[in-house]
Design a protein around this motif. Structure first.
Motif, short mmCIF file in Angstrom:
data_model
loop_
_atom_site.label_atom_id
_atom_site.label_comp_id
_atom_site.label_asym_id
_atom_site.label_seq_id
_atom_site.Cartn_x
_atom_site.Cartn_y
_atom_site.Cartn_z
N GLU A 1 0.82 -1.21 0.00
CA GLU A 1 0.00 0.00 0.00
C GLU A 1 0.86 1.26 0.00
O GLU A 1 1.87 1.34 0.70
N PRO A 54 -5.50 0.86 -3.75
CA PRO A 54 -5.97 -0.37 -4.39
C PRO A 54 -6.06 -0.26 -5.92
O PRO A 54 -5.66 -1.19 -6.63
N GLY A 111 -6.97 -4.13 -5.63
CA GLY A 111 -8.35 -4.10 -5.16
C GLY A 111 -9.11 -2.95 -5.78
O GLY A 111 -8.85 -2.53 -6.89
N ASP A 150 -10.24 -1.28 -0.04
CA ASP A 150 -9.26 -2.20 0.52
C ASP A 150 -7.96 -1.47 0.85
O ASP A 150 -6.91 -1.72 0.26
N ASN A 165 -9.89 1.47 5.89
CA ASN A 165 -11.06 1.18 5.04
C ASN A 165 -11.93 2.39 4.72
O ASN A 165 -12.91 2.26 3.98
#
Length: 326
Positions: A212, A223, A229, A258, A262
């Protein structure tokens, strides 16, 4: 003899009265006809000299004589499109071009070196409510390689494999405008309210050990950028035309996906001023709130943009009886 004299006088008076009456009627008719022609001529002169008359055949329908455009009041985040064969070039905001009425091509030109991007916006409705959808592609692969080679570990953990990543954007937006009380065909927005939902997701073409991205405005978009994601978002925006040359806009955007925490919330405000009819300067900020793992919960980023507008104003956006023109 005297009686005959009186009869003759009466006959002469009757003849003179009839002649005077006939001349009066003829003069009245002549004056009446002249008056009608004069009124018609004055009406025609006024019709031809009124530059705001959208139905005047002597005025160009492709643009007003001074070429002033009001599509610049519609931010790229709204549901309206720029005029056909017109648009703008911006440093930070989307640069936009009207392919045809209701269809717009856009790109963040400044970021194309790191994140090549291209979007298409289709306007489906344009009356008091504007509805549009936006679709496009972008890739963060060049930027990720650039960061990785320079060992910017504060943004990205070192990665051995960075595949080609194709990210896709799909967004639906609705705008509601409140118009000034102006003449037919020349209404300008005063306040524009916009809401929208969208989702970005990325697809890696190959193996990847990307982690990330770190930092506000990056982690919540990770993501889709890294191909790991999706990121969904909802937005609410307002734009206000304070004066003919000064616009104030801003709103909120909530991200869900993701990434760590969140959820993330961004608030942005932007003040735009027209320094010439074709050039504007914008100042503002983006404020981010999120419960990230590797960074603080709040961050603020200053904003500056310079925009050049090109093209001409098109004809009436509204047809007869207020129907939108496609």
């Amino acid at each position: 003899m005297q009686k005959s004299f009186y009869i003759l006088i009466i006959i002469l008076l009757c003849c003179m009265s009839g002649q005077i009456d006939a001349q009066s009627k003829k003069k009245f008719k002549r004056n009446k006809g002249t008056s009608k022609r004069e009124i018609k001529k004055r009406q025609q002169d006024a019709f031809e000299k009124d530059e705001r008359n959208a139905f005047n055949p002597n005025q160009p329908m492709g643009a007003r004589q001074n070429d002033n455009r009001d599509d610049l009041l519609w931010h790229g985040e709204t549901a309206n499109t720029v005029y056909n064969r017109a648009g703008n070039i911006s440093l930070v905001n989307p640069s936009r071009y009207g392919l045809k009425p209701g269809l717009e091509l856009s790109s963040h030109l400044f970021f194309n070196y790191w994140i090549p991007n291209l979007y298409l916006k289709k306007r489906w409705r344009n009356d008091q409510w504007y509805v549009a959808s936006k679709h496009g592609f972008y890739s963060a692969t060049p930027g990720l390689n650039w960061i990785n080679h320079r060992n910017y570990t504060s943004i990205l953990d070192p990665a051995e494999e960075i595949p080609f990543i194709l990210s896709m954007k799909n967004e639906l937006m609705v705008s509601r405008l409140i118009m000034n009380n102006e003449r037919c065909g020349r209404d300008k927005p005063y306040i524009i309210i916009t809401g929208g939902i969208g989702v970005d997701f990325g697809v890696p073409f190959g193996d990847s050990d990307l982690q990330e991205l770190k930092g506000h405005m990056l982690a919540n978009r990770s993501p889709a950028l890294t191909g790991s994601g999706y990121t969904a978002y909802a937005k609410l925006r307002a734009d206000w035309q304070m004066t003919p040359i000064l616009m104030l806009g801003g709103g909120f955007k909530y991200f869900r996906g993701d990434f760590s925490g969140n959820g993330a919330l961004e608030q942005n405000t932007e003040l735009q001023a027209l320094i010439t009819p074709r050039i504007s300067v914008s100042l503002g900020y983006i404020l981010s709130f999120a419960n990230y793992v590797d960074t603080n919960g709040t961050a603020i980023l200053p904003f500056f943009d310079l925009t050049y507008y090109f093209g001409r104003r098109q004809g009436r956006q509204k047809g007869l009886f207020g129907k939108g023109m496609r």
